[in-house]
Write a protein that holds these residues in place. Structure first.
Motif, PDB file in Angstrom:
ATOM      1  N   ARG A 256       0.823  -1.215   0.000  1.00 61.76           N
ATOM      2  CA  ARG A 256       0.000   0.000   0.000  1.00 61.76           C
ATOM      3  C   ARG A 256       0.854   1.261   0.000  1.00 61.76           C
ATOM      4  NH1 ARG A 256      -5.423  -0.767   3.731  1.00 61.76           N
ATOM      5  NH2 ARG A 256      -6.258  -2.583   2.635  1.00 61.76           N
ATOM      6  N   SER A 257       1.969   1.220   0.706  1.00 61.57           N
ATOM      7  CA  SER A 257       2.858   2.393   0.712  1.00 61.57           C
ATOM      8  C   SER A 257       3.393   2.657  -0.688  1.00 61.57           C
ATOM      9  CB  SER A 257       4.026   2.158   1.677  1.00 61.57           C
ATOM     10  OG  SER A 257       3.570   2.048   3.003  1.00 61.57           O
ATOM     11  N   PHE A 258       3.800   1.606  -1.392  1.00 61.60           N
ATOM     12  CA  PHE A 258       4.316   1.798  -2.744  1.00 61.60           C
ATOM     13  C   PHE A 258       3.211   2.233  -3.704  1.00 61.60           C
ATOM     14  CE2 PHE A 258       8.002  -0.443  -1.147  1.00 61.60           C
ATOM     15  CZ  PHE A 258       9.028   0.179  -1.829  1.00 61.60           C
ATOM     16  N   GLU A 259       2.012   1.741  -3.513  1.00 59.08           N
ATOM     17  CA  GLU A 259       0.920   2.153  -4.390  1.00 59.08           C
ATOM     18  C   GLU A 259       0.585   3.633  -4.197  1.00 59.08           C
ATOM     19  OE1 GLU A 259      -2.075  -0.700  -3.425  1.00 59.08           O
ATOM     20  OE2 GLU A 259      -1.307  -2.195  -4.864  1.00 59.08           O
ATOM     21  N   LYS A 260       0.815   4.153  -2.987  1.00 60.36           N
ATOM     22  CA  LYS A 260       0.632   5.593  -2.764  1.00 60.36           C
ATOM     23  C   LYS A 260       1.760   6.391  -3.413  1.00 60.36           C
ATOM     24  CE  LYS A 260      -2.161   5.899   1.410  1.00 60.36           C
ATOM     25  NZ  LYS A 260      -2.220   6.418   2.793  1.00 60.36           N
ATOM     26  N   LEU A 261       2.975   5.889  -3.291  1.00 62.59           N
ATOM     27  CA  LEU A 261       4.110   6.581  -3.887  1.00 62.59           C
ATOM     28  C   LEU A 261       4.073   6.508  -5.411  1.00 62.59           C
ATOM     29  CD1 LEU A 261       7.002   5.379  -1.560  1.00 62.59           C
ATOM     30  CD2 LEU A 261       6.171   7.718  -1.772  1.00 62.59           C
ATOM     31  N   LEU A 262       3.455   5.456  -5.940  1.00 61.05           N
ATOM     32  CA  LEU A 262       3.411   5.223  -7.389  1.00 61.05           C
ATOM     33  C   LEU A 262       1.960   4.987  -7.807  1.00 61.05           C
ATOM     34  CD1 LEU A 262       6.474   2.908  -7.262  1.00 61.05           C
ATOM     35  CD2 LEU A 262       6.384   4.943  -8.707  1.00 61.05           C
ATOM     36  N   PRO A 263       1.151   6.038  -7.855  1.00 58.89           N
ATOM     37  CA  PRO A 263      -0.292   5.894  -8.098  1.00 58.89           C
ATOM     38  C   PRO A 263      -0.611   5.658  -9.573  1.00 58.89           C
ATOM     39  CG  PRO A 263       0.242   8.210  -7.838  1.00 58.89           C
ATOM     40  CD  PRO A 263       1.526   7.445  -7.614  1.00 58.89           C
ATOM     41  N   SER A 264      -0.229   4.479 -10.059  1.00 65.19           N
ATOM     42  CA  SER A 264      -0.495   4.134 -11.449  1.00 65.19           C
ATOM     43  C   SER A 264      -0.973   2.696 -11.527  1.00 65.19           C
ATOM     44  CB  SER A 264       0.766   4.298 -12.298  1.00 65.19           C
ATOM     45  OG  SER A 264       0.597   3.683 -13.563  1.00 65.19           O
ATOM     46  N   PRO A 265      -2.077   2.440 -12.219  1.00 65.54           N
ATOM     47  CA  PRO A 265      -2.547   1.048 -12.379  1.00 65.54           C
ATOM     48  C   PRO A 265      -1.618   0.219 -13.257  1.00 65.54           C
ATOM     49  CG  PRO A 265      -3.845   2.538 -13.748  1.00 65.54           C
ATOM     50  CD  PRO A 265      -2.967   3.405 -12.903  1.00 65.54           C
ATOM     51  N   HIS A 266      -0.690   0.872 -13.943  1.00 66.35           N
ATOM     52  CA  HIS A 266       0.214   0.171 -14.859  1.00 66.35           C
ATOM     53  C   HIS A 266       1.557  -0.181 -14.212  1.00 66.35           C
ATOM     54  CE1 HIS A 266      -2.720   1.168 -17.871  1.00 66.35           C
ATOM     55  NE2 HIS A 266      -2.546   2.459 -17.665  1.00 66.35           N
ATOM     56  N   MET A 267       1.749   0.235 -12.957  1.00 67.63           N
ATOM     57  CA  MET A 267       2.996  -0.087 -12.271  1.00 67.63           C
ATOM     58  C   MET A 267       3.067  -1.593 -12.020  1.00 67.63           C
ATOM     59  SD  MET A 267       5.756   1.295 -11.081  1.00 67.63           S
ATOM     60  CE  MET A 267       7.141   0.604 -10.181  1.00 67.63           C
ATOM     61  N   ALA A 268       4.176  -2.220 -12.409  1.00 69.20           N
ATOM     62  CA  ALA A 268       4.331  -3.666 -12.266  1.00 69.20           C
ATOM     63  C   ALA A 268       5.323  -3.975 -11.152  1.00 69.20           C
ATOM     64  CB  ALA A 268       4.822  -4.273 -13.579  1.00 69.20           C
ATOM     65  N   TYR A 269       5.034  -5.037 -10.404  1.00 68.51           N
ATOM     66  CA  TYR A 269       5.888  -5.483  -9.309  1.00 68.51           C
ATOM     67  C   TYR A 269       6.258  -6.941  -9.541  1.00 68.51           C
ATOM     68  CZ  TYR A 269       4.017  -1.300  -7.045  1.00 68.51           C
ATOM     69  OH  TYR A 269       3.651  -0.011  -6.749  1.00 68.51           O
ATOM     70  N   MET A 270       7.513  -7.288  -9.255  1.00 72.93           N
ATOM     71  CA  MET A 270       7.957  -8.675  -9.394  1.00 72.93           C
ATOM     72  C   MET A 270       8.761  -9.078  -8.168  1.00 72.93           C
ATOM     73  SD  MET A 270      10.492 -10.573 -12.159  1.00 72.93           S
ATOM     74  CE  MET A 270       9.528 -10.159 -13.604  1.00 72.93           C
ATOM     75  N   GLU A 271       8.321 -10.150  -7.520  1.00 72.54           N
ATOM     76  CA  GLU A 271       9.061 -10.671  -6.383  1.00 72.54           C
ATOM     77  C   GLU A 271      10.217 -11.535  -6.877  1.00 72.54           C
ATOM     78  OE1 GLU A 271       8.401 -13.056  -2.154  1.00 72.54           O
ATOM     79  OE2 GLU A 271       6.746 -12.919  -3.598  1.00 72.54           O
ATOM     80  N   THR A 272      11.360 -11.396  -6.238  1.00 65.27           N
ATOM     81  CA  THR A 272      12.524 -12.228  -6.540  1.00 65.27           C
ATOM     82  C   THR A 272      13.034 -12.848  -5.252  1.00 65.27           C
ATOM     83  OG1 THR A 272      14.141 -10.445  -6.262  1.00 65.27           O
ATOM     84  CG2 THR A 272      13.167 -10.727  -8.456  1.00 65.27           C
ATOM     85  N   TYR A 273      13.712 -13.957  -5.378  1.00 69.30           N
ATOM     86  CA  TYR A 273      14.289 -14.644  -4.228  1.00 69.30           C
ATOM     87  C   TYR A 273      15.783 -14.758  -4.489  1.00 69.30           C
ATOM     88  CZ  TYR A 273      14.671 -18.405  -0.682  1.00 69.30           C
ATOM     89  OH  TYR A 273      15.008 -19.182   0.406  1.00 69.30           O
ATOM     90  N   ASN A 274      16.505 -13.701  -4.115  1.00 67.97           N
ATOM     91  CA  ASN A 274      17.945 -13.614  -4.336  1.00 67.97           C
ATOM     92  C   ASN A 274      18.616 -13.432  -2.987  1.00 67.97           C
ATOM     93  OD1 ASN A 274      20.423 -13.447  -5.563  1.00 67.97           O
ATOM     94  ND2 ASN A 274      20.187 -11.345  -6.247  1.00 67.97           N
ATOM     95  N   ALA A 275      19.101 -14.516  -2.416  1.00 69.66           N
ATOM     96  CA  ALA A 275      19.732 -14.494  -1.100  1.00 69.66           C
ATOM     97  C   ALA A 275      21.251 -14.487  -1.244  1.00 69.66           C
ATOM     98  CB  ALA A 275      19.288 -15.730  -0.307  1.00 69.66           C
ATOM     99  N   SER A 276      21.940 -14.282  -0.138  1.00 68.21           N
ATOM    100  CA  SER A 276      23.401 -14.337  -0.168  1.00 68.21           C
ATOM    101  C   SER A 276      23.881 -15.685  -0.690  1.00 68.21           C
ATOM    102  CB  SER A 276      23.973 -14.106   1.233  1.00 68.21           C
ATOM    103  OG  SER A 276      23.640 -12.824   1.716  1.00 68.21           O
TER     104      SER A 276
END
Length: 486
Positions: A256-276
């Protein structure tokens, strides 16, 4: 089409074919990973001690090498850091990722070989771009730069040591500056406040189309960007922003914080699993909340459920497993401390379920991070709250009081009622965890809520040198230190 974009498109097409191959032939690809590891490992001191040889079957390999963790592998890591060659990986290892953990040491030091830099971590980041471009064929994200918030690194005992992000940035070629911001020198500044100020001066006039990194630290950076520019949201600073590749912590509390900072329905998010310890998975389907397990990055996977350890073909959906890896950074049957749950076996998809040592089982309740994330989401939905950071610790029983869990929370937006928020937390936890529900009827009171002012946990991160707030611990050590932070 520019020459650069044409070359990128060709590369992305090649990688998507490789990804499709391991989707269709996962066990063949994993068998090739084990063969490669055994061939190289047989020439190392660790391999000779364990009797490793090329052509071993998975069962023979498991019989030769017991399960490892950081404590059992630490003497090998110390020899590698001291300059000894061919210890657990061919040659001398000159890069180490420093990672905070819950071991007896303040920091863990994980080897990062040259092979793992290029054929694990970097390949994973390139595949993020490949998968995103495949899902968004008309994207213009590659016409700009990706803002990457790195950590810091330094020479220790003659080897480069630091946060994984900083170690990787320090080893990127000069032409990576065509795609990434800020400049390498800026990205590696150790002091976070100085780094964010320099990024503001350097990057607010750049053409930034994407950013990547840990949500909590990026959130702090993005708020500073808005203060610096006087803008109300990030799209007023960088109007072409369209993509955020995130990892390190669960994204649910931050969405929700990022959706407020980036108020666009076209903003895409991708989760990654990159550990040490390696790049393991990424979200290849925007319509799903799980991640594709990446099978051709030089890692042989095993999964522990209690005392039972199985290779990939032995896993079942819905079971939470501890992740065990044998990889091209010199780790052998190494339990990294994370747990995952398979959501699919065709192809193999996972959800990150939490840390093996981040849970609460003081009263027999077996509460894990995944339970907490689901409960927080339900409580926020019911009360209009937005949680930015949190951690959970036990409150021990005494002669006249039952036990409980203390939820220490920083809200971006406080709930309409703290009491209703705690009740919703409790209700959802009881619904998703039968052990917790049973203990609530006998020895455990409902959640006790402690609300902190925003920024306290970030201050603790800076003071402690940690990268992320532990979500739950089986004792009160972390909570007491956070509460004592000014």
């Amino acid at each position: 089409m520019s020459l650069r974009n044409g070359l990128l498109k060709s590369y992305f097409s090649m990688r998507m074919k490789a990804i499709d191959r391991f989707r269709r032939h996962p066990l063949e690809v994993q068998a090739a990973m084990l063969r490669a590891r055994l061939e190289k490992g047989a020439r190392t001191r660790f391999g000779r001690e364990c009797g490793l040889r090329a052509g071993m079957t998975p069962a023979q390999f498991a019989a030769a090498v017991p399960l490892q963790d950081y404590e059992s592998f630490k003497p090998f890591f110390a020899r590698m850091r001291a300059g000894e060659a061919d210890v657990t990986a061919p040659g001398r290892v000159t890069l180490f990722a420093r990672s905070s953990g819950t071991t007896s040491d303040r920091s863990k030091y994980i080897p990062v070989t040259r092979e793992s830099v290029w054929w694990n971590h970097t390949l994973g980041m390139r595949d993020v771009a490949s998968v995103y471009a495949h899902a968004h064929p008309h994207t213009r994200v590659f016409e700009g730069k990706t803002l990457t918030l790195g950590g810091s690194c330094s020479m220790e005992q003659g080897v480069l040591t630091g946060d994984l992000s900083a170690v990787l940035i320090s080893r990127t070629p000069f032409w990576s500056g065509w795609f990434r911001a800020p400049r390498m020198h800026t990205a590696l500044i150790a002091d976070f406040d100085e780094k964010t100020e320099t990024i503001c001066r350097e990057c607010t006039r750049e053409r930034i189309t994407a950013f990547a990194g840990v949500p909590s630290w990026n959130l702090a950076l993005m708020r500073r960007v808005l203060e610096y520019t006087g803008r109300s949201n990030l799209l007023e600073v960088w109007p072409e922003l369209e993509f955020f590749a995130h990892g390190g912590v669960g994204f649910r509390p931050y969405r929700r914080s990022f959706e407020k900072l980036l108020p666009s329905p076209h903003m895409a998010y991708m989760e990654t699993y990159n550990a040490s310890e390696g790049f393991f998975a990424l979200a290849d389907d925007p319509a799903r909340e799980d991640m594709l397990l990446m099978l051709d990055y030089g890692t042989w996977y095993e999964f522990r459920d209690g005392d039972r350890v199985v290779p990939l073909e032995g896993v079942r959906p819905g079971v939470v497993y501890a992740l065990v890896v044998t990889s091209n950074n010199g780790l052998w049957r190494y339990e990294i401390g994370d747990t995952v749950e398979f959501t699919s076996t065709d192809p193999y998809r996972i959800r990150f379920a939490g840390r093996t040592r981040q849970y609460i089982n003081v009263f027999g309740e077996e509460l894990i991070v995944d339970n907490a994330e689901r409960a927080l989401e339900a409580a926020c939905r019911e009360t209009g709250a937005e949680v930015e950071e949190y951690t959970v610790a036990p409150c021990y029983m005494d002669i006249d009081r039952r036990g409980a869990h203390e939820w220490v929370v920083e809200f971006l937006r406080e709930p309409t009622s703290l009491g209703r928020f705690a009740e919703a937390l409790d209700r959802e936890l009881r619904a998703c965890n039968s052990d917790y529900d049973a203990k609530r009827r006998t020895t455990l009171d409902g959640p006790r809520l402690t609300v902190l002012e925003r920024g306290r946990m970030l201050a603790w991160l800076r003071e402690s040198g940690k990268n992320k707030v532990p979500r739950m611990m089986n004792d009160r050590s972390v909570v007491e230190r956070i509460l004592a932070t000014k």
